[in-house]
Design an enzyme around this catalytic site. Structure first.
Site: not given
Ligand code: ABN
Length: 176
Positions: A167, A79, A164, A123, A151, A155, A104
């Site tokens: 991923t 995700d 972020y 991430d 998920n 992270w 994860w």
């Molecule tokens: N692990 C991806 C993610 C990042 C930020 C928010 C939601 C999902």
């Protein structure tokens, strides 16, 4: 005026006399409507469109083998935004970002060798959200109150920068 001109003048006047403007419009209308009904049943050559949809000489490429597509087999529980579309690779963060300290994991089936693999969805942190190739696959994901099996979590929470970016999906184990 010679006999030829007189003949055609008489004929033209006769036709004009016996034909009203309304009946002429009716006839044109019938022709237009008739054409509209007849055309769709005519055979069309759609071969060109079929060829455009499918590359020359065979089937479309299998997206389960394309690491820039959400359908790629390793992304069964990813995700986020694919690092392969953001300057990184399937297992390496793009330059200028840092891999998350926590992650994860999911189990994905590789259709090409028939085996199951443990995938770590780390991430990449420290640059603004990439926003390209957003995917949301949730095989075996569990609700958010069980954080370790959910998920939809940033992270980057344990890194010096929590921002972020994207991923990755690295193989960390193989099923028996
Ligand atoms: N692990 C991806 C993610 C990042 C930020 C928010 C939601 C999902």
């Amino acid at each position: 005026m010679n006999w030829f001109d007189r003949f055609f003048e008489r004929r033209s006047r006769g036709v004009a006399h016996n034909t009203s403007r309304r009946s002429a419009i009716t006839r044109v209308g019938k022709l237009v409507v008739g054409t509209a009904f007849a055309l769709p049943v005519l055979p069309f050559d759609r071969i060109g469109r079929a060829q455009a949809a499918e590359p020359k000489g065979g089937k479309a490429p299998d997206k389960r083998n394309d690491d820039t597509a959400c359908e790629y087999w390793r992304y069964c529980a990813l995700d986020g935004f694919l690092c392969t579309c953001c300057g990184g690779t399937i297992s390496a963060c793009p330059p200028g970002t840092e891999v998350s300290k926590v992650t994860w994991v999911g189990t994905c089936h590789n259709p090409f060798d028939g085996k199951d693999y443990l995938i770590s969805y780390n991430d990449c942190c420290g640059a603004t959200t990439c926003n390209r190739c957003g995917c949301n696959s949730n095989e075996r994901e569990r609700p958010g109150y069980r954080m370790g099996v959910h998920n939809d979590i940033n992270w980057c929470m344990a890194n010096s920068s929590n921002t972020y970016h994207c991923t990755v999906a690295a193989i960390v184990g193989i099923g028996d």
